[in-house]
Design an enzyme around this catalytic site. Structure first.
Site, PDB file in Angstrom:
ATOM      1  N   ASP A  44      -4.718 -12.564  27.720  1.00  0.00           N
ATOM      2  CA  ASP A  44      -4.858 -12.711  29.496  1.00  0.00           C
ATOM      3  C   ASP A  44      -4.462 -11.833  29.731  1.00  0.00           C
ATOM      4  O   ASP A  44      -4.185 -10.835  28.614  1.00  0.00           O
ATOM      5  CB  ASP A  44      -3.743 -13.934  29.278  1.00  0.00           C
ATOM      6  CG  ASP A  44      -3.814 -14.600  30.496  1.00  0.00           C
ATOM      7  OD1 ASP A  44      -4.248 -13.925  31.307  1.00  0.00           O
ATOM      8  OD2 ASP A  44      -3.525 -15.870  30.780  1.00  0.00           O
ATOM      9  N   ASP A  98      -6.180 -12.363  35.110  1.00  0.00           N
ATOM     10  CA  ASP A  98      -5.711 -13.355  35.685  1.00  0.00           C
ATOM     11  C   ASP A  98      -6.249 -12.639  36.949  1.00  0.00           C
ATOM     12  O   ASP A  98      -6.154 -11.691  37.543  1.00  0.00           O
ATOM     13  CB  ASP A  98      -4.031 -12.821  35.354  1.00  0.00           C
ATOM     14  CG  ASP A  98      -3.096 -13.588  35.877  1.00  0.00           C
ATOM     15  OD1 ASP A  98      -2.261 -14.854  35.795  1.00  0.00           O
ATOM     16  OD2 ASP A  98      -2.238 -13.095  36.888  1.00  0.00           O
ATOM     17  N   GLU A 104     -10.269 -15.309  36.769  1.00  0.00           N
ATOM     18  CA  GLU A 104      -9.610 -16.397  37.893  1.00  0.00           C
ATOM     19  C   GLU A 104      -9.900 -15.640  39.287  1.00  0.00           C
ATOM     20  O   GLU A 104      -8.974 -14.584  38.962  1.00  0.00           O
ATOM     21  CB  GLU A 104      -7.497 -15.613  37.479  1.00  0.00           C
ATOM     22  CG  GLU A 104      -7.537 -16.876  37.668  1.00  0.00           C
ATOM     23  CD  GLU A 104      -5.953 -17.517  38.419  1.00  0.00           C
ATOM     24  OE1 GLU A 104      -4.600 -18.358  38.642  1.00  0.00           O
ATOM     25  OE2 GLU A 104      -5.228 -16.138  37.473  1.00  0.00           O
ATOM     26  N   HIS A 120      -2.405 -24.629  32.812  1.00  0.00           N
ATOM     27  CA  HIS A 120      -0.901 -24.297  32.336  1.00  0.00           C
ATOM     28  C   HIS A 120       0.137 -23.965  34.505  1.00  0.00           C
ATOM     29  O   HIS A 120       0.838 -24.107  34.509  1.00  0.00           O
ATOM     30  CB  HIS A 120      -0.475 -22.591  31.806  1.00  0.00           C
ATOM     31  CG  HIS A 120      -0.994 -21.921  32.935  1.00  0.00           C
ATOM     32  ND1 HIS A 120      -2.089 -21.417  32.340  1.00  0.00           N
ATOM     33  CD2 HIS A 120      -0.654 -20.779  33.375  1.00  0.00           C
ATOM     34  CE1 HIS A 120      -2.243 -19.730  33.128  1.00  0.00           C
ATOM     35  NE2 HIS A 120      -1.350 -19.298  33.404  1.00  0.00           N
ATOM     36  N   ASP A 121      -0.941 -23.885  35.294  1.00  0.00           N
ATOM     37  CA  ASP A 121      -0.810 -23.531  36.682  1.00  0.00           C
ATOM     38  C   ASP A 121      -0.838 -25.254  37.054  1.00  0.00           C
ATOM     39  O   ASP A 121      -0.762 -25.380  38.352  1.00  0.00           O
ATOM     40  CB  ASP A 121      -1.543 -22.399  37.423  1.00  0.00           C
ATOM     41  CG  ASP A 121      -1.557 -21.797  37.087  1.00  0.00           C
ATOM     42  OD1 ASP A 121       0.318 -21.068  36.360  1.00  0.00           O
ATOM     43  OD2 ASP A 121      -2.597 -20.309  36.786  1.00  0.00           O
TER      44      ASP A 121
HETATM   45  C1  GLC Z   1      -2.107 -16.994  38.191  1.00  0.00           C
HETATM   46  C2  GLC Z   1      -1.816 -17.207  36.240  1.00  0.00           C
HETATM   47  C3  GLC Z   1      -0.149 -17.759  36.961  1.00  0.00           C
HETATM   48  C4  GLC Z   1       0.641 -16.506  37.491  1.00  0.00           C
HETATM   49  C5  GLC Z   1       0.084 -16.040  38.635  1.00  0.00           C
HETATM   50  C6  GLC Z   1       1.017 -14.364  38.038  1.00  0.00           C
HETATM   51  O1  GLC Z   1      -1.870 -18.009  38.923  1.00  0.00           O
HETATM   52  O2  GLC Z   1      -2.565 -18.623  35.779  1.00  0.00           O
HETATM   53  O3  GLC Z   1       0.708 -18.350  35.734  1.00  0.00           O
HETATM   54  O4  GLC Z   1       1.891 -17.363  37.579  1.00  0.00           O
HETATM   55  O5  GLC Z   1      -1.056 -15.769  38.048  1.00  0.00           O
HETATM   56  O6  GLC Z   1       0.503 -13.913  37.155  1.00  0.00           O
END
Ligand code: GLC
Ligand code: CA
Length: 553
Positions: A97, A198, A254, A327-328
Site C-alpha cells: 500500500d 492510496d 484508489e 477495509h473501508d
Molecule cells: C484511503 C484508505 C483509508 C484511509 C484513507 C486515508 O481511502 O483506504 O483507509 O483512511 O485513504 O489514508
C-alpha cells in the site's frame, strides 16, 4: 494484451486484524507468514498488504512516519523480508500500500516543515495564510472538522484532507516527487510486486483553492478541487517513467471521485500511468442525506447500472478492478446479500459469482471468502475507527442525526465491520490471538471460521476456491467481452462473456424469492461452470441462486 495482473486474483490483508503471532492482540507480519499456506490453498496470486510502515496509528497505518521502516506492532524488517520470500516460494506476489497523498505529522519531513517558513522542508506540504483570521477556505476533512489546521509557530494553516495528523504532501514540489519515487524504487529493488496507491487521485489540488459547496451546513466539499486535479496525470506518467516502467509490477490506484473518462487515462492500455483503478460508484450509491452514512438499501437496478457502465465503457481501453468490500467498507454479504443464518452462505456465493465472472481483476477482502458478516457493534466504545467515531460526534452534536439513528448507521456502514479479527477456528478469539484483541471478535466465529469451512465441501471458502481455479482454466473469464442481459429486471443480475466462439451466461438472483428466468432454456448442452444450488430448475432461479454456464456463442 495479456498481462499477469489481468489473470490474477488479489487477496487483501488488513494486517492488524489478520493473525497475531505473539499474543499482544494485534495482527502482525509473522502471523501473515504463518498463514501463507492457507492463501496458497485458496489459490490467490497476489496479496495486497494494507500499510505496515512505521506509523503513530492515528488512521491504522494510513498515516506514515517512515516509509522505509516497519511498524513495531507488526514486527521488524527481517520479519517483512521473510514474509516476502515465503510468499514468493509459494508463488504469491506482494503488493504494498503506497500512501503518498499525505504523511503522518510525525514524519521527519513534517516535523522539519513546521519549524519555520524558510525550512528546506517547508514546501513539502501545503501551507496557506488564513483569510480574515479564519481558515484559507471552507473545506472539510474526510474525517470531520476543517481540512485546515492552524499552526501558531508560523501563523499559517496546513492542509489535511484526512485527519489533522495526516498533512497533505505538496506534489507540485519536484523534490517531493523525487523523494517518493526514490522510496518506491527502494521497495521495488527489495523485490515487491506492485503498489496499491492510496487516494492517488487526490495528489494534485486546484491551485485556486476555492470554497466548496456546503452540504451538511458545516463544511465545504473539497472533492471537485482535490480529485483528478490539473497535474495528476502528468505526475503519474512521471512516476511511471521514473519507477513503474522499470519493474514487472502491478499497480492499482484508489481513485476517489474518478469518472469513466478519467479512468481511461489513469488505467488506459496505452496512457502509461497505472494498470487499473478502484472506482467507488457501486459502493457510494444512496441518498447521501447524512454523507456516506445512509444505510438505506440500494435497488438492484442502480447497483447493476453502475457496475455495467464500467464494464462496458472500459472495454478494450482500460482494465477494471472488481470488489464488493475492503477495509473501508462494510462486509459484502451484510450489505449486498443476506447475512441471516438461512441465506448467508448462498447469498455470499451468489455475490462471489456475480463479481468473479465479470471482466477485471477480482479482489477478495480477508474473511470475505468465509462469508464473514458485519460486527453490528451496539456501543460506541466498541468502535476503534477514527472516521466512525468522529462522524458520530460531528453528526449528533450538530443536530444532523439522532444518536440512535447514527448508531444504526455505524452498524451498517462503519469500516470497523470489516476490521474485526479474521475468524480462523473455534478457539478463544477465533484463533486470532491468545491475548486481548485490539478490536472485538465477531460473536459468530463458532459458526463462521476458516477451519470449519475448509473441511466442509460446500462452504463459501470452497466456492471461492473453485471460482479462482475456474479463472485459471477458462481464458474467457479473463478476456471475454462483457455483455449485459435482462437490464430491466428488478431482481436478477445477468450478463454474458464472449470470447472466441464461446460464451458464459451468468445469472444471479439478488432476492430471497424464487424468480422466473428463461436465460438457460436451450442451453442444456452447455457446461455448468459453477452454481450455488445442487440443481438448476429450468425457468426459475431459487432464492439467491447464481449460475454460470459455458456454451457455444
Ligand atoms: C484511503 C484508505 C483509508 C484511509 C484513507 C486515508 O481511502 O483506504 O483507509 O483512511 O485513504 O489514508
Ligand atoms: Ca502481534
Amino acid at each position: 494484451m495479456k498481462q499477469w495482473w489481468k489473470e490474477s486474483v488479489v487477496y487483501q490483508i488488513y494486517p492488524r486484524s489478520f493473525a497475531d503471532s505473539n499474543g499482544d492482540g494485534i495482527g502482525d507480519l509473522n502471523g501473515i507468514t504463518e498463514h501463507l499456506d492457507y492463501l496458497q490453498d485458496l489459490g490467490v496470486d497476489v496479496i495486497w498488504l494494507s500499510p505496515v510502515y512505521q506509523s503513530p496509528n492515528d488512521d491504522n497505518g494510513y498515516d506514515i512516519s517512515d516509509y522505509q521502516a516497519i511498524m513495531s506492532d507488526f514486527g521488524t524488517m527481517e520479519d517483512y523480508d521473510r514474509m516476502l520470500s515465503e510468499a514468493h516460494k509459494r508463488g504469491i506476489k506482494i503488493v504494498m500500500d503506497l500512501v503518498v497523498n499525505h504523511t503522518s505529522d510525525e514524519h521527519q519531513w513534517f516535523v522539519e516543515s513546521k519549524k519555520s517558513k524558510d525550512n528546506q522542508y517547508r514546501d513539502y506540504y501545503i501551507w496557506k495564510e488564513g483569510k480574515n483570521g479564519k481558515e484559507p477556505n471552507n473545506w472539510g476533512g474526510c474525517f470531520g472538522g476543517s481540512a485546515w489546521e492552524y499552526d501558531k509557530e508560523t501563523d499559517m494553516y496546513f492542509l489535511h484532507c484526512f485527519s489533522k495528523k495526516q498533512p497533505d504532501l505538496n506534489w507540485e514540489n519536484p523534490q517531493v516527487r523525487k523523494e517518493v519515487f526514490d522510496m518506491m524504487s527502494w521497495w521495488c529493488e527489495k523485490g515487491i510486486d506492485g503498489f496499491r496507491m492510496d487516494v492517488i487521485s487526490m495528489i494534485s489540488k486546484d491551485p485556486a483553492f476555492p470554497d466548496g459547496e456546503v452540504r451538511n451546513g458545516l463544511y465545504g466539499d473539497n472533492g471537485p478541487f482535490v480529485c483528478n486535479g490539473p497535474h495528476v496525470h502528468e505526475y503519474l506518467r512521471e512516476m511511471n517513467q521514473e519507477v513503474l516502467s522499470k519493474y514487472d509490477i502491478m499497480t492499482v490506484g484508489e481513485a476517489a471521485g474518478v469518472t469513466i473518462e478519467e479512468a481511461k487515462k489513469y488505467a488506459g492500455e496505452t496512457t502509461g500511468e497505472l494498470n487499473m483503478v478502484f472506482q467507488f460508484e457501486h459502493v457510494e450509491l444512496g441518498d447521501h442525506r447524512i454523507g456516506k452514512w445512509s444505510a438505506k438499501e440500494v435497488p438492484l437496478k442502480d447497483l447493476r447500472e453502475a457496475m455495467n457502465r464500467w464494464q462496458i465503457n472500459l472495454e478494450g481501453k482500460a482494465w477494471n478492478s472488481l470488489f464488493w468490500d475492503n477495509h473501508d467498507q462494510p462486509r459484502a454479504v451484510s450489505r449486498f446479500g443476506d447475512d441471516s443464518p438461512m441465506y448467508r452462505e448462498v447469498s455470499a456465493k451468489m455475490l462471489a459469482t456475480c463479481l468473479h465472472m465479470m471482466k477485471g481483476t477480482p479482489y477478495i477482502y480477508q474473511g470475505e471468502e468465509l462469508g464473514m458478516t458485519n460486527a453490528y457493534f451496539s456501543k460506541l466504545e466498541d468502535y476503534r475507527d477514527i472516521e466512525s467515531i468522529n462522524a458520530y460526534h460531528e453528526y449528533t452534536e450538530n443536530g444532523l442525526a439522532g444518536k440512535e439513528e447514527m448508531m444504526n448507521c455505524l452498524k451498517e456502514i462503519s469500516r470497523d465491520n470489516a476490521r474485526t479479527p479474521m475468524q480462523w477456528n473455534t478457539k478463544e478469539n477465533a484463533g486470532f490471538t491468545t491475548g486481548t484483541p485490539w478490536i472485538k471478535v465477531n460473536k459468530n466465529y463458532l459458526e463462521i471460521n476458516a477451519e470449519a469451512e475448509m473441511a466442509e465441501k460446500d462452504s463459501v471458502y470452497n466456492y471461492y476456491k473453485k471460482l479462482i481455479r475456474l479463472r485459471k482454466e477458462n481464458e474467457i473469464m479473463v478476456h471475454g467481452r462483457f455483455n449485459p442481459l435482462l437490464e430491466e429486471d428488478d431482481h436478477i443480475y445477468a450478463y454474458e462473456r464472449l470470447w472466441e466462439g464461446e460464451k458464459i451466461v451468468v445469472a444471479c438472483n439478488f432476492t430471497k424469492e424464487v424468480q422466473a428466468c428463461d436465460l438457460f432454456r436451450g442451453l442444456e448442452d452447455g457446461k455448468e461452470l459453477i452454481s450455488n444450488y445442487k440443481e438448476h430448475k429450468t425457468g426459475v432461479l431459487q432464492p439467491y441462486e447464481a449460475i454460470a454456464v459455458l456454451c457455444k456463442a
